[in-house]
Design a protein around this motif. Structure first.
Motif, PDB file in Angstrom:
ATOM      1  N   ASN A  50       0.834  -1.229   0.139  1.00  0.00           N
ATOM      2  CA  ASN A  50      -0.065   0.086  -0.025  1.00  0.00           C
ATOM      3  C   ASN A  50       0.943   1.338   0.100  1.00  0.00           C
ATOM      4  O   ASN A  50       0.703   2.207  -0.800  1.00  0.00           O
ATOM      5  N   LYS A  51       1.821   1.294   0.878  1.00  0.00           N
ATOM      6  CA  LYS A  51       2.768   2.421   0.724  1.00  0.00           C
ATOM      7  C   LYS A  51       3.541   2.759  -0.606  1.00  0.00           C
ATOM      8  O   LYS A  51       3.790   3.469  -0.664  1.00  0.00           O
ATOM      9  N   SER A  52       3.897   1.513  -0.850  1.00  0.00           N
ATOM     10  CA  SER A  52       4.646   1.783  -2.237  1.00  0.00           C
ATOM     11  C   SER A  52       3.725   2.327  -3.264  1.00  0.00           C
ATOM     12  O   SER A  52       4.167   3.106  -4.244  1.00  0.00           O
ATOM     13  N   ARG A  53       2.465   1.929  -3.205  1.00  0.00           N
ATOM     14  CA  ARG A  53       1.585   2.396  -4.388  1.00  0.00           C
ATOM     15  C   ARG A  53       1.232   4.173  -4.314  1.00  0.00           C
ATOM     16  O   ARG A  53       0.942   4.656  -5.207  1.00  0.00           O
ATOM     17  N   HIS A  54       1.118   4.427  -3.026  1.00  0.00           N
ATOM     18  CA  HIS A  54       0.395   5.790  -2.773  1.00  0.00           C
ATOM     19  C   HIS A  54       1.410   6.893  -2.085  1.00  0.00           C
ATOM     20  O   HIS A  54       1.181   7.638  -1.672  1.00  0.00           O
ATOM     21  N   GLY A  55       2.910   6.573  -2.759  1.00  0.00           N
ATOM     22  CA  GLY A  55       3.742   7.515  -2.347  1.00  0.00           C
ATOM     23  C   GLY A  55       4.864   7.015  -1.266  1.00  0.00           C
ATOM     24  O   GLY A  55       4.764   6.004  -0.670  1.00  0.00           O
ATOM     25  N   ALA A  56       5.916   7.753  -1.632  1.00  0.00           N
ATOM     26  CA  ALA A  56       7.252   7.440  -0.696  1.00  0.00           C
ATOM     27  C   ALA A  56       7.331   8.389   0.286  1.00  0.00           C
ATOM     28  O   ALA A  56       6.759   9.038   0.385  1.00  0.00           O
ATOM     29  N   THR A  57       8.159   7.491   1.268  1.00  0.00           N
ATOM     30  CA  THR A  57       8.494   8.560   2.441  1.00  0.00           C
ATOM     31  C   THR A  57       9.841   9.138   2.165  1.00  0.00           C
ATOM     32  O   THR A  57      10.464   9.025   1.008  1.00  0.00           O
ATOM     33  N   SER A  64      10.024   5.750 -11.694  1.00  0.00           N
ATOM     34  CA  SER A  64       8.719   6.312 -12.209  1.00  0.00           C
ATOM     35  C   SER A  64       8.478   5.122 -13.368  1.00  0.00           C
ATOM     36  O   SER A  64       9.381   4.383 -13.731  1.00  0.00           O
ATOM     37  N   SER A  65       7.312   4.901 -13.301  1.00  0.00           N
ATOM     38  CA  SER A  65       6.737   3.936 -14.319  1.00  0.00           C
ATOM     39  C   SER A  65       5.447   4.307 -15.027  1.00  0.00           C
ATOM     40  O   SER A  65       4.461   4.554 -14.334  1.00  0.00           O
ATOM     41  N   ASP A  66       5.567   4.467 -16.254  1.00  0.00           N
ATOM     42  CA  ASP A  66       4.632   5.068 -16.900  1.00  0.00           C
ATOM     43  C   ASP A  66       4.383   6.443 -16.427  1.00  0.00           C
ATOM     44  O   ASP A  66       5.138   7.304 -16.021  1.00  0.00           O
ATOM     45  N   SER A  67       3.085   6.616 -16.198  1.00  0.00           N
ATOM     46  CA  SER A  67       2.490   8.169 -15.577  1.00  0.00           C
ATOM     47  C   SER A  67       2.369   8.183 -14.101  1.00  0.00           C
ATOM     48  O   SER A  67       1.820   8.950 -13.354  1.00  0.00           O
ATOM     49  N   ASN A  68       2.302   6.729 -13.589  1.00  0.00           N
ATOM     50  CA  ASN A  68       2.060   6.697 -12.042  1.00  0.00           C
ATOM     51  C   ASN A  68       3.250   6.942 -11.250  1.00  0.00           C
ATOM     52  O   ASN A  68       4.321   6.381 -11.636  1.00  0.00           O
ATOM     53  N   SER A  69       3.221   7.406 -10.251  1.00  0.00           N
ATOM     54  CA  SER A  69       4.430   7.307  -9.052  1.00  0.00           C
ATOM     55  C   SER A  69       4.366   6.280  -8.249  1.00  0.00           C
ATOM     56  O   SER A  69       3.398   5.715  -7.631  1.00  0.00           O
ATOM     57  N   TYR A  70       5.514   5.600  -8.206  1.00  0.00           N
ATOM     58  CA  TYR A  70       5.577   4.221  -7.401  1.00  0.00           C
ATOM     59  C   TYR A  70       6.961   4.332  -6.948  1.00  0.00           C
ATOM     60  O   TYR A  70       7.908   4.544  -7.301  1.00  0.00           O
ATOM     61  N   SER A  71       6.946   3.796  -5.508  1.00  0.00           N
ATOM     62  CA  SER A  71       8.227   3.904  -4.768  1.00  0.00           C
ATOM     63  C   SER A  71       8.202   2.800  -3.681  1.00  0.00           C
ATOM     64  O   SER A  71       6.944   2.283  -3.149  1.00  0.00           O
ATOM     65  N   LEU A  72       9.353   1.922  -3.389  1.00  0.00           N
ATOM     66  CA  LEU A  72       9.206   0.850  -2.289  1.00  0.00           C
ATOM     67  C   LEU A  72       9.320   1.357  -1.069  1.00  0.00           C
ATOM     68  O   LEU A  72      10.067   2.381  -0.471  1.00  0.00           O
ATOM     69  N   ALA A  73       8.328   0.876  -0.030  1.00  0.00           N
ATOM     70  CA  ALA A  73       8.181   1.311   1.407  1.00  0.00           C
ATOM     71  C   ALA A  73       8.934   0.046   1.976  1.00  0.00           C
ATOM     72  O   ALA A  73       8.725  -1.126   1.850  1.00  0.00           O
ATOM     73  N   GLY A  74       9.220   0.632   3.226  1.00  0.00           N
ATOM     74  CA  GLY A  74       9.924  -0.300   4.334  1.00  0.00           C
ATOM     75  C   GLY A  74      10.704   0.197   5.434  1.00  0.00           C
ATOM     76  O   GLY A  74      10.711  -0.252   6.514  1.00  0.00           O
TER      77      GLY A  74
END
Length: 776
Positions: A50-57, A64-74
């Protein structure tokens, strides 16, 4: 309980913490249920996804992947886990009834099991966030299992390492003192140190820094102190043999212990410490007992000592030196006994006065050689059994054998005398190779003994000369035990040395075979009424050790001239220009003498060639004066007289006036008896011939050896000078010496004499006091 909101960190952590308590064993032996385990995994997975899909800390790294913002959370949940593990480990408490080691092992075992399961709970975070952080250079981020071990090291081990290691070492010492201990405590604690050695740069790389720094160093130090103390005390109360047995037991125990719970890195260092304090520090005590064990022939204990010292190869040197010296001393004693026995047997009476021959001349070759062999066999067995054929001890045996076989009171009776061993060995060989020797006298004589002693001879060229001379006599007299045996020994001598070494002996056999063909050609020309068997031998002068002696020039009896002339005719026709010289002093003849009572078989006399001519003369008349007989037979007067005396001694000829003092008078008469009285039908008149042939033969052999050595040295020097052109004196000496070792040990004074001779012959010249130049 429902799953928490995936985006709520605190709710997620509150949801999984109770499960982590069960996983890590905070609730005693009660483990986590499968449902609780899967709920924890799912909650962590939902949060990270969930955190990875909705923004990074702030600490996340975006992609970046296509037009969506995606970052690994943990990062947040990783931080929560870090704090939790610190608090968890600090909260662990020891039971009053247990030692710290027992507490440590109990908690470590449970904690590492839980850390493995917990690593799976955070598997998604490990595979994505942790892996991404480490690939980007973060070396302070670890997978959950590694993080758990690092926290254990910092919070539990570092704060209690001295206590832990001390208790482990105490248990090991208790075990060494034969007390019963729980070895699993030792093994688990030591293995934990290996797991705690983590290389933060490369988590897959083995790292023993904790094990080595905290345990190995202390363990080796304590081990050295323990065994140093024990070994010194044990030797004060026990003998060396018991101590060696104790060493074997202790080494076996420590090897077993190291296999059970020590890392391979420690094993070598442990053995080094044990070898140092148990063996090297007490090597002198073992050395002091070595001679006693040798004297008592305690092969098992010697082998035990060798195996211990073998662990430190440098300690074997003194043992090998002691063995070499001991063999030399024992050999000297044994040979001295042979010498004394030989001297006592050599005492004889001449004209009523006792005389004594030298030990070297009187010694029985069989007794001497068998003594050398007995010493060799005794200590060769020791080297093979006790020292496991170790090359160091084989070399010691070889050095000792080479010494006592070439330098002893029999071999070199006087300081300037030549070594007698080659001559005695050749006589030994002659004894068992002669067909006339009694079987009982040669039962323990064999070619193996011959080759063993030959191997250690310094002067192999001297043996070759003496052996060749005895072989020549066996061949011409036809009394070799076996031609196959003779040739097999020559083959073995050739293998041990070189083809050149046996070339003359090989040619002697060729001459014997060629003489067989000559005998067959002459047979048809010999009258069997006078000569039943005629066996002429054509011997190459350069190969056979015989010289033509003018003292033996005979007048061949008319009855025998035909076969002798035929030999010259047939050989001369085949080999034009070659000159034949008769060796009358060699060879034997058998004569049939009709001097028996009627009805009895005739006598068979074995005589020398000269004696044959004397007896054939009596076919014409029965009485001769000394001068008449000498004129008929020929030869030098003293030689003729020495061959005539056996006939008067054994009463075949009646002498008038009688007495040895009258034998050589010109008018003394000799009459052959009409009836010879002897219990034997075969009578040998050659065994008592008085002459100086033995002494002359020894002188000839020595001259031949000296001449051959001078020629060999000359060839070596010329060969070196021809290739080098100019050579300094010392360099020339140092190059010549090794080249002679296969045949003899050259003396420097002999090399200098040969150099002077070559200078006189203008092969080389001296260009300054220290340098020689080759003259082409």
């Amino acid at each position: 309980m429902p799953f928490p909101v995936a985006s709520d960190l605190n709710a997620t952590w509150s949801f999984i913490q109770p499960g982590l308590e069960f996983i890590l064993g905070a609730q005693g032996d009660q483990g986590v249920t499968p449902k609780m385990y899967m709920n924890c995994y799912t909650a962590v997975y939902n949060y990270c996804v969930n955190k990875s899909r909705h923004g990074a800390t702030a600490t996340s790294i975006a992609a970046s992947s296509d037009s969506n913002s995606y970052s690994l959370a943990g990062a947040e949940i990783y931080a929560k886990l870090d704090v939790y593990l610190t608090q968890f480990i600090r909260a662990l408490k020891k039971e009053p009834s247990e030692t710290f080691l027992e507490f440590y092992v109990r908690k470590w075992t449970r904690f590492t099991i839980g850390a493995g399961y917990m690593n799976n709970v955070f598997d998604y975070m490990n595979r994505y966030w942790v892996q991404k952080e480490r690939s980007d250079g973060r070396r302070d981020v670890f997978d959950v299992n590694t993080l758990s071990l690092i926290k254990w090291r910092s919070e539990m081990f570092n704060n209690n390492s001295d206590t832990l290691i001390s208790e482990v070492l105490d248990l090991i010492e208790m075990q060494r003192n034969n007390e019963i201990v729980d070895t699993s405590l030792i093994s688990t604690a030591i293995k934990s140190l290996v797991f705690l050695g983590i290389d933060v740069q490369d988590l897959k790389k083995p790292n023993l820094v904790v094990y080595i720094s905290y345990f190995e160093k202390n363990f080796l130090e304590k081990t050295g102190e323990y065994y140093s103390r024990e070994s010194s005390q044990y030797l004060q109360e026990h003998n060396v043999v018991d101590y060696m047995k104790k060493c074997e037991a202790r080494l076996a125990e420590e090897i077993s212990r190291s296999n059970n719970y020590l890392e391979d890195h420690t094993k070598k260092h442990l053995l080094d410490i044990l070898n140092k304090v148990l063996i090297e520090d007490h090597a002198n005590e073992m050395y002091s007992q070595f001679l006693t064990l040798l004297e008592q022939n305690e092969t098992d204990h010697i082998q035990r000592m060798y195996k211990l010292l073998y662990r430190l190869p440098a300690t074997l040197g003194p043992l090998a030196d002691t063995l070499e010296q001991y063999i030399k001393e024992q050999a000297d004693k044994a040979i001295e006994k042979v010498k004394l026995a030989s001297e006592s047997q050599a005492e004889a009476k001449v004209d009523g006065k006792p005389t004594k021959k030298s030990a070297a001349g009187a010694v029985d070759p069989k007794s001497y050689i068998n003594t050398l062999i007995a010493i060799y066999n005794q200590y060769n067995e020791v080297v093979h059994q006790a020292f496991n054929k170790d090359t160091r001890f084989i070399k010691s045996l070889d050095n000792a054998c080479r010494h006592f076989m070439n330098k002893n009171s029999i071999a070199i009776p006087t300081p300037k005398a030549k070594c007698k061993t080659p001559e005695l060995l050749a006589r030994y060989a002659d004894s068992f190779l002669r067909g006339t020797s009694k079987e009982v006298d040669t039962v323990d004589m064999n070619p193996e003994n011959l080759m063993i002693v030959f191997k250690y001879l310094n002067d192999k060229d001297a043996f070759e000369e003496y052996y060749r001379r005895s072989l020549a006599k066996r061949l011409i007299n036809g009394n070799s035990k076996s031609e196959e045996l003779e040739e097999s020994i020559i083959q073995r001598l050739q293998e041990e040395n070189s083809i050149e070494y046996t070339s003359k002996m090989t040619k002697m056999f060729s001459d014997m075979k060629a003489s067989e063909d000559l005998k067959a050609n002459i047979k048809d020309h010999v009258s069997e009424s006078i000569v039943k068997d005629f066996n002429p031998l054509i011997l190459a002068q350069s190969m056979w050790p015989f010289t033509h002696m003018e003292d033996y020039d005979l007048n061949v009896a008319p009855e025998l001239q035909a076969p002798f002339e035929k030999v010259v005719e047939i050989y001369g026709a085949k080999h034009n220009g070659r000159q034949l010289k008769w060796l009358w002093n060699h060879g034997r003849a058998e004569l049939r003498a009709n001097l028996s009572k009627k009805g009895k078989a005739p006598f068979v006399f074995t005589v020398s060639n000269l004696q044959m001519m004397i007896l054939i003369a009596f076919n014409k008349k029965s009485t001769y004066t000394f001068s008449e007989l000498h004129e008929i037979v020929g030869a030098a007067r003293h030689t003729f007289e020495s061959h005539l005396l056996p006939f008067t001694k054994y009463k075949l000829l009646d002498q008038s006036p009688p007495g040895p003092e009258n034998t050589g008078n010109a008018d003394t008469t000799f009459t052959i008896v009409e009836e010879y009285k002897s219990k034997k039908l075969k009578v040998n008149f050659t065994s008592v011939i008085k002459n100086n042939e033995a002494k002359q033969e020894e002188d000839d052999a020595n001259k031949e050896i000296d001449e051959t050595r001078r020629n060999y040295l000359s060839a070596c020097i010329v060969r070196i000078m021809k290739s080098r052109k100019t050579v300094k004196h010392n360099e020339l000496i140092n190059e010549v010496l090794p080249q002679t070792l296969s045949r003899f040990h050259a003396k420097i004074i002999d090399i200098k004499r040969v150099i002077d001779q070559l200078i006189e012959k203008q092969y080389i010249q001296r260009i300054d006091n220290n340098t020689y130049e080759y003259l082409s």
